[in-house]
Design a protein around this motif. Sequence first.
Motif, PDB file in Angstrom:
ATOM      1  N   GLU A 212     -60.243 -40.716   1.907  1.00  0.00           N
ATOM      2  CA  GLU A 212     -59.396 -41.589   1.104  1.00  0.00           C
ATOM      3  C   GLU A 212     -60.005 -41.814  -0.282  1.00  0.00           C
ATOM      4  O   GLU A 212     -59.303 -41.777  -1.301  1.00  0.00           O
ATOM      5  CB  GLU A 212     -59.213 -42.931   1.821  1.00  0.00           C
ATOM      6  CG  GLU A 212     -58.340 -43.919   1.074  1.00  0.00           C
ATOM      7  CD  GLU A 212     -58.246 -45.261   1.777  1.00  0.00           C
ATOM      8  OE1 GLU A 212     -57.855 -46.240   1.121  1.00  0.00           O
ATOM      9  OE2 GLU A 212     -58.574 -45.324   2.984  1.00  0.00           O
TER      10      GLU A 212
ATOM     11  N   VAL B 208     -64.423 -46.209  -6.632  1.00  0.00           N
ATOM     12  CA  VAL B 208     -63.357 -46.307  -5.632  1.00  0.00           C
ATOM     13  C   VAL B 208     -63.169 -47.725  -5.115  1.00  0.00           C
ATOM     14  O   VAL B 208     -62.090 -48.093  -4.661  1.00  0.00           O
ATOM     15  CB  VAL B 208     -63.633 -45.331  -4.468  1.00  0.00           C
ATOM     16  CG1 VAL B 208     -64.777 -45.824  -3.592  1.00  0.00           C
ATOM     17  CG2 VAL B 208     -62.388 -45.079  -3.650  1.00  0.00           C
TER      18      VAL B 208
ATOM     19  N   ARG C  21     -58.553 -40.562  -3.969  1.00  0.00           N
ATOM     20  CA  ARG C  21     -58.261 -41.562  -4.994  1.00  0.00           C
ATOM     21  C   ARG C  21     -58.922 -41.239  -6.333  1.00  0.00           C
ATOM     22  O   ARG C  21     -58.290 -41.389  -7.379  1.00  0.00           O
ATOM     23  CB  ARG C  21     -58.711 -42.945  -4.506  1.00  0.00           C
ATOM     24  CG  ARG C  21     -58.353 -44.087  -5.454  1.00  0.00           C
ATOM     25  CD  ARG C  21     -58.792 -45.424  -4.906  1.00  0.00           C
ATOM     26  NE  ARG C  21     -58.175 -45.728  -3.606  1.00  0.00           N
ATOM     27  CZ  ARG C  21     -58.435 -46.822  -2.921  1.00  0.00           C
ATOM     28  NH1 ARG C  21     -59.303 -47.708  -3.378  1.00  0.00           N
ATOM     29  NH2 ARG C  21     -57.843 -47.038  -1.763  1.00  0.00           N
TER      30      ARG C  21
END
Length: 458
Positions: free
Chosen positions: A17, A454, A21
């Motif tokens: 993830e 992130v 991103r």
Amino acid sequence: MRRREVTPLELARLAREAHDRVNPAINAVVDFYEDAESVPGSDTGPFCGVPFLRKDSGPSEAGRLLEHGSRLHSGSRASVESVFIERAKVGGLRILGRTTLPGFGTTGLSESLACGITRNPWNLERTAGGSSSGSAAAVAAGIVPIASGGDGGGSIRIPAANCGLVGLNPSRGRISGAPNRQDAGCGKIRNFVLCRSVRDMATALDVLSGPHPGDPFEITPPQRPYAEEPAGQLRLGVATSPWGDAKVEPEIVAAVKTTAMYLEEMGHVVEEIRPPYASADYRKVVGGMFHMAFASLDATAHALGREINDQTIEPVNLELYRIGKSLPLSCAPKIFEAARKIRADVGEATKDFDILVTPTMPCAPLLHGTYSTTNEHLAADQLMDADAALYQYLGVFNVTGQPSVSLPLFPNAEGLPIGVQIVGRFGDEATLVRVARDLEEAIPWLSRRPPLFVGNDT
């Protein structure tokens, strides 16, 4: 992980993830494994399931791509598992993908024709540094907390300084290159990791260190785990004058002086050290080593069924190859003699010091396009001159074999990281870990995050 509050599968999914991103903006990961959620690894080692990325050069992962940031190696897969990778897996690190680097790791910048531009999470217009470019950018941006790197002239410490990370180049022989790279670059190249904390650096040393049958020599092992090294008074040599042709920015000199002040307040004895080697000697070594390395590419190209030309090799690297092919064998002894002289000169100049404190880089992270191997108008000699000037505090310790670590102790006025380098005696990572740990406690950096991270809300 140890309390079973999170699983390796959950961590792998979080890393995926995070990659999805931020990687489109920084281009740090060239290959996030499609089977990342099922890669094997130990859940009981010191890292017990922590996501890890592998620099796409150096230690090899059997069956996985190993392309060295080069079009020549496009599609090549490793047939052997390196001891480094074996130990990383036993230690609990889960290898989820490969990171970018400049072609063959030639430069300290972060761009290549094969991988594109890897951008610095602190400023996307600035280089992440090289050659462990993608590993540094990925850790700095929070995709993973630790990733592998290789250092033949600053290639761990340069991106560590540029991206605000901890980057250690261990002593020659501390980390085995077995089974097929035991003395890479005539001993100049060593492999290790980039991470955010001294704790993780010390733990990685405990996991990855140690000889393997066939290594050229065995280095003295530590007396205790690196994370348990006790304190004691040291004599420090501090470098505030240039060691090469590039001027050192005033903010960086100030960072080194402030670091020395903290260490003096801890009870250590501090003394200025003058340049311990001749820059011209290092220029001879770095140019000669590159020429010899590129001259050996014929065998690689033959094995791959490819040709060495402007379609497989970048312009500056192609010139380095052609020069190397034209040089007589009699050049090699001159290169080795220059390296011997550097070792002797540095040994004599630093024999009374336990630790050296220097800048990592003389300047803030450079803009993309500076001294790039993709530049058709940049001559190989210009690149080698820039290497000797920009990495004046770094490559010398690849030649001597000493351990050296870049610590992200301060920011500059623009908020970009400043790396301060701590250098130890050969084989004495233990003292290096202790000093790094003390500085981390005195000048904490873990709360600093780049604009592109992130975990940021924006």
